[in-house]
Design a protein around this motif. Structure first.
Motif, PDB file in Angstrom:
ATOM      1  N   MET A   2       0.837  -1.197   0.000  1.00  6.71           N
ATOM      2  CA  MET A   2       0.000   0.000   0.000  1.00  6.71           C
ATOM      3  C   MET A   2       0.874   1.250   0.000  1.00  6.71           C
ATOM      4  SD  MET A   2      -3.205   0.888  -0.046  1.00  6.71           S
ATOM      5  CE  MET A   2      -2.919   2.359  -1.024  1.00  6.71           C
ATOM      6  N   ALA A   3       1.981   1.200   0.728  1.00  5.14           N
ATOM      7  CA  ALA A   3       2.915   2.333   0.727  1.00  5.14           C
ATOM      8  C   ALA A   3       3.485   2.546  -0.670  1.00  5.14           C
ATOM      9  CB  ALA A   3       4.037   2.079   1.730  1.00  5.14           C
ATOM     10  N   PHE A   4       3.853   1.451  -1.330  1.00  3.56           N
ATOM     11  CA  PHE A   4       4.385   1.527  -2.696  1.00  3.56           C
ATOM     12  C   PHE A   4       3.351   2.123  -3.649  1.00  3.56           C
ATOM     13  CE2 PHE A   4       4.403  -0.845  -6.796  1.00  3.56           C
ATOM     14  CZ  PHE A   4       5.540  -0.284  -7.363  1.00  3.56           C
ATOM     15  N   VAL A   5       2.126   1.623  -3.569  1.00  2.00           N
ATOM     16  CA  VAL A   5       1.061   2.091  -4.464  1.00  2.00           C
ATOM     17  C   VAL A   5       0.756   3.568  -4.226  1.00  2.00           C
ATOM     18  CG1 VAL A   5      -1.423   1.885  -4.936  1.00  2.00           C
ATOM     19  CG2 VAL A   5       0.012  -0.169  -4.826  1.00  2.00           C
ATOM     20  N   LEU A  54      -3.879   2.515   5.824  1.00  3.48           N
ATOM     21  CA  LEU A  54      -3.208   1.666   6.818  1.00  3.48           C
ATOM     22  C   LEU A  54      -1.951   2.350   7.354  1.00  3.48           C
ATOM     23  CD1 LEU A  54      -3.409  -1.753   4.895  1.00  3.48           C
ATOM     24  CD2 LEU A  54      -5.112  -0.741   6.420  1.00  3.48           C
ATOM     25  N   ALA A  55      -2.009   3.667   7.485  1.00  2.00           N
ATOM     26  CA  ALA A  55      -0.794   4.420   7.810  1.00  2.00           C
ATOM     27  C   ALA A  55      -0.930   5.299   9.047  1.00  2.00           C
ATOM     28  CB  ALA A  55      -0.400   5.286   6.613  1.00  2.00           C
ATOM     29  N   ILE A  88       9.440   4.562   7.178  1.00  2.01           N
ATOM     30  CA  ILE A  88       9.388   4.769   5.728  1.00  2.01           C
ATOM     31  C   ILE A  88       8.019   5.290   5.313  1.00  2.01           C
ATOM     32  CG2 ILE A  88       9.388   3.577   3.495  1.00  2.01           C
ATOM     33  CD1 ILE A  88      11.592   1.766   4.574  1.00  2.01           C
ATOM     34  N   ILE A  89       6.969   4.719   5.880  1.00  2.00           N
ATOM     35  CA  ILE A  89       5.614   5.144   5.524  1.00  2.00           C
ATOM     36  C   ILE A  89       5.390   6.603   5.901  1.00  2.00           C
ATOM     37  CG2 ILE A  89       3.173   4.830   6.128  1.00  2.00           C
ATOM     38  CD1 ILE A  89       3.741   1.802   6.220  1.00  2.00           C
ATOM     39  N   VAL A  90       5.842   6.994   7.089  1.00  2.00           N
ATOM     40  CA  VAL A  90       5.703   8.399   7.502  1.00  2.00           C
ATOM     41  C   VAL A  90       6.498   9.306   6.566  1.00  2.00           C
ATOM     42  CG1 VAL A  90       6.143  10.064   9.339  1.00  2.00           C
ATOM     43  CG2 VAL A  90       5.286   7.792   9.911  1.00  2.00           C
ATOM     44  N   LEU A 116       7.341   8.730   3.443  1.00  3.54           N
ATOM     45  CA  LEU A 116       6.685   8.779   2.134  1.00  3.54           C
ATOM     46  C   LEU A 116       5.487   9.722   2.158  1.00  3.54           C
ATOM     47  CD1 LEU A 116       6.772   5.017   1.050  1.00  3.54           C
ATOM     48  CD2 LEU A 116       8.111   6.895   0.093  1.00  3.54           C
ATOM     49  N   GLN A 117       4.782   9.745   3.277  1.00  4.28           N
ATOM     50  CA  GLN A 117       3.661  10.673   3.402  1.00  4.28           C
ATOM     51  C   GLN A 117       4.147  12.123   3.361  1.00  4.28           C
ATOM     52  OE1 GLN A 117       2.052   8.540   7.014  1.00  4.28           O
ATOM     53  NE2 GLN A 117       0.110   9.007   6.053  1.00  4.28           N
ATOM     54  N   ILE A 118       5.250  12.392   4.053  1.00  7.97           N
ATOM     55  CA  ILE A 118       5.823  13.743   4.028  1.00  7.97           C
ATOM     56  C   ILE A 118       6.261  14.097   2.613  1.00  7.97           C
ATOM     57  CG2 ILE A 118       7.727  15.188   4.850  1.00  7.97           C
ATOM     58  CD1 ILE A 118       7.691  13.490   7.433  1.00  7.97           C
ATOM     59  N   LEU A 119       6.930  13.151   1.969  1.00 10.82           N
ATOM     60  CA  LEU A 119       7.414  13.373   0.604  1.00 10.82           C
ATOM     61  C   LEU A 119       6.256  13.644  -0.346  1.00 10.82           C
ATOM     62  CD1 LEU A 119      10.152  13.305  -0.902  1.00 10.82           C
ATOM     63  CD2 LEU A 119       9.685  10.910  -1.432  1.00 10.82           C
ATOM     64  N   SER A 120       5.192  12.875  -0.195  1.00  9.14           N
ATOM     65  CA  SER A 120       4.024  13.056  -1.049  1.00  9.14           C
ATOM     66  C   SER A 120       3.385  14.423  -0.827  1.00  9.14           C
ATOM     67  CB  SER A 120       3.004  11.942  -0.773  1.00  9.14           C
ATOM     68  OG  SER A 120       1.865  12.082  -1.584  1.00  9.14           O
TER      69      SER A 120
END
Length: 349
Positions: free
Chosen positions: A129-132, A142-143, A168-170, A172-176
């Motif tokens: 889900m993180a990748f997608v 789910l984050a 990593i998930i956190v 990626l959220q910041i990056l997004s």
């Protein structure tokens, strides 16, 4: 993942059985290079997809539905996603199935996912889900912190790889947010980056049991003086550490004026690629799916052209060799889109 007979052999709604047949046949077709099986797997996949849509429409239209219905829907989506990972029918289909499964899990809630099959499904879906979400710039599922508290059902603590995946998930959220939001507070980004870096420093110290700092640990996992014993689990975990470091470096360069970030990024990418080579040589099957996010991160964020090219070539090689060729196609598609958008932006400037 072991499926209860009541799910796999449901007479009225054989969605899981059809999905399993399609995915299994697709996998066989790839392994045996059997074109007839390829055609048959697609036909069964279409049947499974139609039945699954009907199942969702007739059973999940209301806000309340039995847990068995939700479980059937999640399992079906996961298996349909695996079909797409093996053989891509459309570049958005894999993400659609993963997102749909994650959305149903969010309706079920984290408390119900702390044990049993739902627990297995959650950990199966989380990294994908993180990748997608990352490649599609869609909201992360789910984050939340509540989901981060879910442990493996038979353990009192998460494996280190999953703890690093939390970070990593956190990140990626910041990056997004930084890439897509019209406005955001740079100071919030800096505080978050500092906080996550400190967390990862503590995790690395606990994991490596050495005096090296997290920044100094970005060595090739194949190096003779590596503080980590080499096996598939530790290699995967070290790759995740370096993925986190790569994202941190990217954010630090952009928002914290870190002039050494490029050096750290290149070291992180080298370590990730070394880990991927190790997993590939050892024929660790699950690695091909788990390494999609690291390869896409390198393809997008490495400051070194050679590393970006190598990541792309690795995906192309895997696709040609039919190792998770569907996911390789999806990854390459989004890398190409990013390059095209970057080129268009530079032309406008």
């Amino acid at each position: 993942m072991l499926l209860p007979d009541s799910l796999a052999n449901n007479v009225r709604w054989p969605t899981i059985r059809l999905s399993l047949q399609a995915a299994s046949l697709a996998h066989y077709a790839v392994e045996a290079a059997e074109p007839v099986a390829t055609v048959q797997s697609r036909e069964i996949y279409v049947q499974a997809l139609k039945l699954h849509r009907r199942f969702i429409r007739e059973n999940m239209g209301s806000a309340m539905f039995p847990s068995s219905i939700a479980l059937t829907a999640v399992v079906s989506n996961v298996i349909l996603a695996f079909f797409e990972a093996v053989r891509c029918s459309h570049v958005d289909a894999y993400g659609f199935h993963v997102s749909a499964a994650a959305e149903i899990l969010e309706i079920i809630g984290p408390e119900q996912c702390r044990s049993g099959l739902l627990n297995q499904l959650f950990f199966t879906l989380r990294s994908q889900m993180a990748f997608v979400s990352f490649i599609r710039h869609t909201p992360f599922k789910l984050a939340t912190e509540e989901w981060a508290q879910v442990l493996f059902s038979d353990q009192t603590a998460k494996p280190m790889s999953e703890r690093v995946m939390d970070s990593i998930i956190v990140l990626l959220q910041i990056l997004s947010t930084c890439d897509t939001a019209e406005s955001f507070d740079v100071q919030d980004v800096r505080i978050s980056v500092f906080h996550i870096h400190s967390q990862l420093e503590e995790l690395w110290t606990a994991y490596s049991g050495s005096g090296t700092s997290f920044d100094q640990a970005l060595i090739s996992v194949a190096a003779p003086d590596s503080p980590i014993n080499q096996n598939p689990v530790t290699i995967l975990t070290t790759v995740y550490f370096n993925c986190a470091s790569l994202i941190l470096s990217h954010l630090s360069a952009a928002y914290m004026d870190d002039h050494l970030a490029d050096i750290t990024s290149i070291a992180s990418c080298a370590s990730i690629l070394s880990g991927i080579e190790y997993l590939e040589k050892k024929s660790i099957g699950c690695a091909y799916m788990r390494m999609m996010l690291p390869l896409v991160l390198i393809g997008l964020q490495s400051p070194e052209v050679g590393q970006r090219r190598f990541a792309r070539e690795k995906l192309q090689t895997w696709r040609a060799q039919r190792w998770m060729s569907g996911l390789c196609t999806v990854s390459l598609h989004h890398l190409d889109n990013y390059v095209k958008l970057a080129r268009d932006d530079s032309m406008e400037d």
